[in-house]
Design an enzyme around this catalytic site. Structure first.
Site: not given
Length: 947
Positions: A18, A104, A106, A108, A334, A336, A381
């Site tokens: 990203e 990532d 997740d 998103e 990570y 989040r 996670h």
């Protein structure tokens, strides 16, 4: 077989992440056969306005960006600012043999990876590369062990995005029509605003209660030492066996909740204190209990945000910005995550550091395991922890500023989570005696000793209440036994008053949202940022204060869209979205029921029932936003203050009024923007209404005969003259009235006619210099100044405009003119190091008021901010918001240099052709420019949509 075996010999692999920072770090861990490039976030999204929607779509699809009639098909467009990056990625992909999507892990990140695949349309093998930390081992393991794209996660994210689009794009226009243009509504944003408003309502309704008690200092009569003090302080607990009332015994209405307690007033408390002056006291009981405290679980997103707020003063957004940098640069895992689980590698690393830094005595026999307590935890996670199989101590990282502070916090919490419990003893001592008037008084004191600090050697959690005692604080009491005599050294009467519930801070609002299972932890920082940006909430120190505007918005939503801001409804929606993510529910039927109210269990009683009724929580949003006839705009924006005074929220802000417009006795006054709603009392409203408003007639100019008035203008108070009605206002003979701003030392209700005439006489001729050039004193936008021809010189005060003499003016002009900017003023306040630019942030006084700056970006303080109360994290937030709003810099393309000789020859030959061509091109360019201007205007108008 390794996914790279086909291209191991001379092949090239493209890895897309990203962010550029993440790409830079990962590149260092991969070999020369890898190209690592950033997508710079999402490359594709729902259109931000109708102008971005392809021409083939019309009607509601064009407005919403979602085709609600055809299974809620989203219309995705490549963002305008990402087209160049998409082209770059396509070019790199054309030269690659494999593609690794390393966003990532997740929802998103999975969605970004899917969009990349959809847009780039790779013809080479595609792999989903996932990792939770950016270390060499983790990255190499991720390359060797990729997986397939998780379409279920993508569907879940897409459903959320469509839901939020429908909610925002359908409800926001209602706010535009009924409250104010430019407002927005959101699935979690509106609920968060309601929480803040409800807390303020509680504060407004709160009635304080006064209560008294006694504090006694009792001596053992022996010399003391640190382990055995000679005295103790105890508070009155009971009189004649009846417990003395404390703050918790009073309700929000200021009344006692129960008559079973004794409410002491000042007179009775002082009388009791006096009658106990000569009383002989003795220890009635000593109760000792073992004390044990276990370490806190490692950080997840919300607990990190809360603790960073308590200990470091960071806002949620600033915390996530700093954590993002730590993650991308390989310092933490990570950031989040809903999980408190540590991997075996992390547990081993933490236990090794416990032994190394604190000794084997602090290490429990078995590793500690923390079970996840978050319902529907999003992804598997780890907790947030230092990266790697050996944790770097803060000193070993080389970090500085806010990154060092946050890393240290994460490191301490992780290591402490694998340490032994803290143990000790808690003691309660009760002391009694009989007063001179025969009443039995019992005092109580509590203490705590810690015999083994355990994890507290490494870390102690902060508290939301700044007055709360932290876990590692000891309170040692004298070593006394039942029956021991004590002497009262001093007994004082103390008065107290109950306090209204504290306003939310960012930390406590995050905690509240999570406890109510509303939204997702990874979104809380952006949600709080949104309600601050929209003007629904402003800050006073760290407290979140709702604006009067938010009261009107929440009032409308509660009355007409009740279930859309219902806490349980929002939490149930979150459950439904998680069911979709797990494959237990289908996206399209769920969206259909939410939007159209179709299907089993749907609301059937019309818009009102769909908005506020009981039963199934999926009503029909479309019907709600269509049936607006019942919404009285004036009613939902009106709030009674008392004594006939009403607060109203209008297009230009909040104001109070009494009486009916255009009737005798009508009063109206604006309310200060930074006034907290609970501070608007009847008394303060009366003060506002009593202040003079409108035009102040000062008298008649004896020279012109014109009426002179003082007014409150948009840019401050000013004086002006009223010209006769027949005075031409337009054309060659137009006459403008003389006007002048009041000095800063003047006010509307005290300015006199003489002062007004003097102000309107400016500019004042001071005199002429030796060459006959006139010098005038004038008041300008940036303050008072002298002017001689084109040479201007600043004056130090407005009073000089009328007092400065020619000699003084000439002396000023005799000095060399200062070139460039004036000497920089010293900063008003230093805030610390910005987590983004990593530069020192200070508050300065500028031309338009105080502002924060890191030397690169400047951000003016907003309503509710002040130099005295602004916190470092608030300063960082303002800078981050200013950076986000800044337009992208455009680099002009330079024409390639041409050889001089060839240029001269060509110029002679083509001069005639060029002249003709320019004329033709000019006509075409003019026509094209007109079309472009019209198209741009249309695009701007169409893109004015809510988010």
């Amino acid at each position: 077989m390794s996914p790279t075996s086909e291209t191991a010999h001379g092949g090239r692999r493209l890895v897309i992440v990203e962010s550029p920072a993440k790409a830079k770090t990962i590149k260092g861990y991969l070999g020369p056969g890898y190209v690592v490039e950033a997508s710079v976030g999402h490359i594709r999204d729902l259109p931000s306005g109708a102008a971005e929607v392809p021409e083939k779509y019309t009607g509601e699809v064009r407005r919403l960006g979602v085709d609600v009639e055809h299974d809620f098909q989203p219309i995705y467009v490549v963002n305008a600012d990402k087209r160049a990056q998409v082209k770059k990625l396509k070019d790199l992909l054309a030269e690659s043999d494999e593609l690794f999507l390393a966003t990532d892990e997740d929802r998103e990140g999975e969605a970004i990876a899917w969009h990349l695949q959809e847009v780039l349309k790779p013809k080479v093998p595609v792999h989903r590369m996932v990792f939770h930390e950016i270390t060499k081992d983790a990255i190499q393991a991720a390359v060797a062990n990729p997986r397939e794209l998780n379409k279920r996660m993508v569907d879940a994210q897409e459903t959320r995005r469509i839901l939020d689009r429908l909610y925002g794009y359908e409800v926001s226009p209602v706010l535009w029509k009924k409250v104010m243009r430019g407002l927005s509504a959101g699935r979690v944003q509106s609920v968060a605003t309601r929480l803040v408003v409800e807390r303020e309502r509680e504060r407004i309704a709160f009635r304080s209660a006064e209560y008294w008690d006694l504090t006694g200092t009792f001596s053992t009569g022996r010399a003391g030492d640190p382990s055995d003090p000679s005295s103790l302080t105890a508070r009155l607990a009971a009189v004649d066996g009846k417990r003395v009332a404390q703050g918790r015994d009073f309700g929000a209405d200021g009344r006692l909740k129960s008559e079973a307690v004794l409410h002491l007033d000042e007179a009775n408390a002082r009388a009791l204190a006096a009658s106990l002056a000569d009383t002989r006291f003795a220890v009635r009981s000593v109760e000792s209990k073992p004390y044990r405290r276990s370490p806190y679980a490692p950080f997840r997103t919300t607990t990190l945000q809360q603790e960073a707020s308590r200990k470091l003063g960071f806002g949620a957004k600033a915390t996530m910005q700093v954590a993002q940098k730590l993650y991308e640069n390989g310092f933490i895992t990570y950031m989040r995550t809903d999980s408190t689980v540590l991997s075996d590698t992390a547990v081993a690393a933490a236990r090794a550091q416990v032994t190394q830094l604190y000794g084997a005595d602090y290490l429990p026999e078995k590793p500690r395991v923390y079970a996840g307590k978050v319902k529907n935890a999003q992804e598997a996670h780890e907790a947030i922890r230092p990266s790697g199989d050996r944790f770097r101590t803060p000193a070993e990282t080389g970090l500085t500023g806010d990154q060092f502070k946050l890393y240290e916090l994460i490191w301490k919490r992780t290591v402490a989570s694998q340490m032994k419990d803290a143990t000790g003893n808690s003691v309660t001592v009760k002391i009694g005696g009989t007063s001179a008037d025969g009443r039995d008084a019992e005092f109580s004191a509590s203490g705590k000793t810690i015999t083994f600090h355990g994890f507290m050697k490494a870390y102690v959690e902060g508290a939301d209440d700044p007055n709360a005692e932290l876990d590692d604080r000891e309170r040692r009491l004298p070593q006394v036994a039942e029956g021991d005599a004590l002497a009262a050294e001093e007994i004082t009467a103390d008065g107290h008053a109950t306090k209204p519930p504290a306003r939310y801070t960012e930390a406590t609002l995050v905690k509240e949202l999570e406890e109510r299972e509303i939204g997702r932890p990874s979104t809380y920082a952006s949600i709080i940022g949104t309600i601050l940006d929209r003007g629904y909430v402003f800050k006073k120190g760290t407290a979140l204060v709702p604006s009067f505007l938010s009261f009107a918005v929440v009032n409308l939503l509660e009355k007409h869209f009740g279930r859309l801001v219902d806490y349980d409804f929002t939490a149930r929606m979150e459950d439904d979205l998680d069911r979709i993510a797990r494959g237990e529910a289908q996206s399209v039927p769920w969206l259909r029921r939410f939007y159209f109210g179709e299907g089993e269990g749907a609301a059937t009683g019309g818009a009102a029932d769909a908005g506020n009724g009981d039963g199934d929580h999926l009503g029909g949003l479309k019907e709600l936003v269509t049936d607006l006839g019942a919404i009285d705009a004036r009613e939902i924006s009106s709030f009674p203050v008392g004594d006939g005074i009403v607060l109203r929220v209008g297009r230009y802000g909040a104001y109070v009024e009494r009486g009916e417009r255009e009737q005798e006795g009508y009063q109206k006054a604006d309310v200060p923007e930074d006034l907290a709603p609970d501070e608007l009392t009847v008394e303060y409203a009366e003060e506002l209404l009593a202040k003079p408003s409108g035009d102040f007639e000062l008298g008649t100019d004896p020279v012109s005969g014109h009426q002179i008035v003082a007014k409150a203008g948009r840019y401050g108070p000013y004086v002006t003259e009223i010209l006769p009605e027949d005075t031409p206002k337009t054309g060659k003979n137009a006459v403008k009235p003389r006007t002048a701003s009041l000095f800063k030392t003047m006010s509307l209700d005290t300015v006199t006619l003489e002062e007004a005439l003097q102000l309107m006489s400016l500019p004042r001729v001071v005199g002429t210099d030796a060459e006959g050039v006139e010098i005038t004193a004038q008041n300008g936008r940036y303050g008072p100044y002298l002017k001689k021809g084109t040479d201007s010189r600043s004056l130090t005060s407005e009073d000089q405009l009328f007092s400065i003499t020619l000699e003084e003016a000439l002396a000023i002009y005799a000095q060399p003119k200062q070139r460039g900017r004036a000497a920089a003023k010293p900063p008003l306040k230093e805030l610390g190091t910005d987590p983004v630019s990593e530069k020192p942030v200070v508050v300065k006084d500028g031309r338009f008021g105080p502002y924060v700056t890191d030397g690169e970006t400047n951000a003016t303080l907003r309503t509710g901010d002040s130099v005295e109360t602004i916190t470092p994290e608030r300063g960082y937030e303002l800078l981050a918001e200013k950076r986000a709003k800044a337009p992208a810099k455009k680099t002009a393309k330079k024409a390639p240099a041409k050889k001089t000789a060839a240029k001269k020859t060509a110029a002679k030959k083509t001069a005639a052709k060029t002249t003709a061509a320019k004329k033709t091109a000019a006509k075409k360019t003019t026509t094209a420019a007109r079309k472009t201007t019209a198209a741009t205007a249309a695009k701007k108008a169409a893109s004015a949509k809510p988010e």
